[in-house]
Design a protein around this motif. Structure first.
Motif, mmCIF file in Angstrom:
data_model
loop_
_atom_site.group_PDB
_atom_site.id
_atom_site.type_symbol
_atom_site.label_atom_id
_atom_site.label_comp_id
_atom_site.label_asym_id
_atom_site.label_seq_id
_atom_site.Cartn_x
_atom_site.Cartn_y
_atom_site.Cartn_z
ATOM 1 N N THR A 1 6.316 46.868 19.474
ATOM 2 C CA THR A 1 5.058 46.202 19.425
ATOM 3 C C THR A 1 4.030 47.157 18.743
ATOM 4 O O THR A 1 3.910 48.463 19.040
ATOM 5 N N ARG A 2 3.271 46.442 17.974
ATOM 6 C CA ARG A 2 2.315 47.414 17.109
ATOM 7 C C ARG A 2 0.959 47.010 17.735
ATOM 8 O O ARG A 2 0.724 46.071 18.329
ATOM 9 N N HIS A 3 0.064 47.953 17.796
ATOM 10 C CA HIS A 3 -1.366 47.897 18.208
ATOM 11 C C HIS A 3 -1.957 48.411 17.001
ATOM 12 O O HIS A 3 -1.610 48.591 15.794
ATOM 13 N N GLY A 4 -3.413 48.440 17.241
ATOM 14 C CA GLY A 4 -4.225 48.696 16.306
ATOM 15 C C GLY A 4 -4.137 50.103 15.442
ATOM 16 O O GLY A 4 -2.938 50.593 15.408
ATOM 17 N N SER A 5 -5.171 50.822 15.156
ATOM 18 C CA SER A 5 -5.159 52.044 14.660
ATOM 19 C C SER A 5 -5.839 53.251 15.607
ATOM 20 O O SER A 5 -6.798 52.699 16.372
ATOM 21 N N ASP A 6 -5.378 54.266 15.380
ATOM 22 C CA ASP A 6 -6.052 55.332 16.265
ATOM 23 C C ASP A 6 -7.229 55.842 15.725
ATOM 24 O O ASP A 6 -7.639 55.509 14.483
ATOM 25 N N SER A 7 -7.853 56.679 16.363
ATOM 26 C CA SER A 7 -9.015 57.162 15.650
ATOM 27 C C SER A 7 -8.953 57.875 14.277
ATOM 28 O O SER A 7 -10.201 58.011 13.751
ATOM 29 N N ARG A 8 -7.932 58.200 13.972
ATOM 30 C CA ARG A 8 -7.483 58.783 12.711
ATOM 31 C C ARG A 8 -7.291 57.818 11.715
ATOM 32 O O ARG A 8 -6.812 58.253 10.588
ATOM 33 N N GLY A 9 -7.132 56.693 12.068
ATOM 34 C CA GLY A 9 -6.880 55.493 11.025
ATOM 35 C C GLY A 9 -5.384 55.245 11.100
ATOM 36 O O GLY A 9 -4.724 54.464 10.258
ATOM 37 N N ARG A 10 -4.399 55.836 11.972
ATOM 38 C CA ARG A 10 -3.027 55.831 11.708
ATOM 39 C C ARG A 10 -2.613 54.592 12.507
ATOM 40 O O ARG A 10 -3.084 54.297 13.716
ATOM 41 N N ALA A 11 -1.605 53.997 12.190
ATOM 42 C CA ALA A 11 -0.913 52.780 12.756
ATOM 43 C C ALA A 11 -0.320 53.176 13.998
ATOM 44 O O ALA A 11 0.213 54.195 13.883
ATOM 45 N N THR A 12 -0.681 52.303 15.097
ATOM 46 C CA THR A 12 0.204 52.788 16.347
ATOM 47 C C THR A 12 0.917 51.697 17.019
ATOM 48 O O THR A 12 0.879 50.640 16.609
ATOM 49 N N VAL A 13 1.860 52.146 17.757
ATOM 50 C CA VAL A 13 2.964 51.218 18.404
ATOM 51 C C VAL A 13 3.247 51.593 19.912
ATOM 52 O O VAL A 13 2.653 52.805 20.298
ATOM 53 N N ASN A 14 3.833 50.706 20.634
ATOM 54 C CA ASN A 14 3.942 50.935 21.940
ATOM 55 C C ASN A 14 4.832 52.293 22.074
ATOM 56 O O ASN A 14 5.971 51.977 21.647
ATOM 57 N N PHE A 15 4.396 53.059 22.877
ATOM 58 C CA PHE A 15 5.374 54.283 23.150
ATOM 59 C C PHE A 15 6.638 53.917 23.781
ATOM 60 O O PHE A 15 7.547 54.479 23.678
ATOM 61 N N ASP A 16 6.329 53.048 24.963
ATOM 62 C CA ASP A 16 7.586 52.619 25.723
ATOM 63 C C ASP A 16 8.666 51.934 24.751
ATOM 64 O O ASP A 16 9.981 52.246 25.117
ATOM 65 N N ASP A 17 8.542 51.339 23.716
ATOM 66 C CA ASP A 17 9.283 50.730 22.804
ATOM 67 C C ASP A 17 9.967 51.925 21.994
ATOM 68 O O ASP A 17 11.251 51.678 21.587
ATOM 69 N N ILE A 18 9.438 53.087 21.839
ATOM 70 C CA ILE A 18 10.060 54.150 20.856
ATOM 71 C C ILE A 18 10.603 55.100 21.728
ATOM 72 O O ILE A 18 11.884 55.592 21.323
ATOM 73 N N LYS A 19 10.522 55.435 23.275
ATOM 74 C CA LYS A 19 10.986 56.354 24.071
ATOM 75 C C LYS A 19 12.589 56.310 23.906
ATOM 76 O O LYS A 19 13.230 57.213 23.860
ATOM 77 N N PRO A 20 13.444 55.068 23.974
ATOM 78 C CA PRO A 20 14.750 54.989 24.259
ATOM 79 C C PRO A 20 15.211 55.290 22.440
ATOM 80 O O PRO A 20 16.490 55.692 22.736
ATOM 81 N N LEU A 21 14.377 55.483 21.544
ATOM 82 C CA LEU A 21 14.968 55.837 20.273
ATOM 83 C C LEU A 21 14.799 57.335 19.731
ATOM 84 O O LEU A 21 15.251 57.460 19.046
ATOM 85 N N ILE A 22 14.210 58.076 20.752
ATOM 86 C CA ILE A 22 14.022 59.431 20.307
ATOM 87 C C ILE A 22 15.350 60.046 20.308
ATOM 88 O O ILE A 22 16.345 59.868 20.805
ATOM 89 N N CYS A 23 15.432 60.720 18.804
ATOM 90 C CA CYS A 23 16.722 61.420 18.553
ATOM 91 C C CYS A 23 17.326 62.457 19.496
ATOM 92 O O CYS A 23 18.346 63.106 19.029
ATOM 93 N N ILE A 24 16.650 63.027 20.539
ATOM 94 C CA ILE A 24 17.257 64.098 21.318
ATOM 95 C C ILE A 24 16.879 63.665 22.842
ATOM 96 O O ILE A 24 15.939 62.731 23.064
ATOM 97 N N PRO A 25 17.569 64.177 23.667
ATOM 98 C CA PRO A 25 17.367 63.958 25.180
ATOM 99 C C PRO A 25 15.778 64.517 25.400
ATOM 100 O O PRO A 25 15.572 65.418 25.005
ATOM 101 N N THR A 26 15.318 63.733 26.277
ATOM 102 C CA THR A 26 13.791 64.130 26.584
ATOM 103 C C THR A 26 13.728 63.756 27.983
ATOM 104 O O THR A 26 14.346 62.751 28.830
#
Length: 147
Positions: free
Chosen positions: A30-55
């Motif tokens: 899921t994409r959200h708007g942009s952050d205060s620095r103008g960077r595209a943002t996405v739903n962090f919960d969608d990204i967590k399972p994709l992190i390339c190291i154990p966390t």
């Protein structure tokens, strides 16, 4: 819903920008708007399972803090990726922290350049980063500059 920048998502997952955009288009992420620095943002919960190291929960907080620009967190995250031998991600975070004049990151980034881990081996650039850390009073860097 918590968001994270697409730039950070790319670094912590090792997935290309093009692939992440495709997953956004397919509504897998899921994409959200942009952050205060103008960077595209996405739903962090969608990204967590994709992190390339154990966390764990503490590591997730470190990622959040790094994404918003906390230099100390960026240095710690860089060290975490280095310990997992994900040196490109490690040097990304170390450089982000070192660029904010965080001495530990300068020393760590210098060591990466000297060893050629995550970056092209460059002893001169490594020594420059270690010297910068030493000029900030970093104990280990001061010892390294004396030897």
């Amino acid at each position: 819903m918590e968001t994270i920048s697409l730039d950070t998502a790319i670094i912590i997952t090792g997935i290309s920008k093009r692939t992440l955009w495709r997953r956004i288009a397919e509504k897998i992420i899921t994409r959200h708007g942009s952050d205060s620095r103008g960077r595209a943002t996405v739903n962090f919960d969608d990204i967590k399972p994709l992190i390339c190291i154990p966390t764990n929960d503490d590591d997730i907080e470190l990622i959040r803090e790094s994404d918003i620009g906390n230099a100390e967190a960026q240095n710690e995250l860089g060290q975490m990726f280095a310990a997992a031998e994900k040196f490109e991600a490690a040097t990304y975070w170390l450089r982000a922290s070192a660029d904010q004049n965080f001495p530990d990151a300068m020393q760590n980034l210098g060591a990466c350049y000297i060893a050629g881990k995550g970056v092209q081996k460059d002893e001169n650039l490594g020594i420059m980063w270690i010297a910068k850390a030493a000029s900030c009073g970093h104990t280990i860097a001061l010892k390294q500059m004396k030897s």
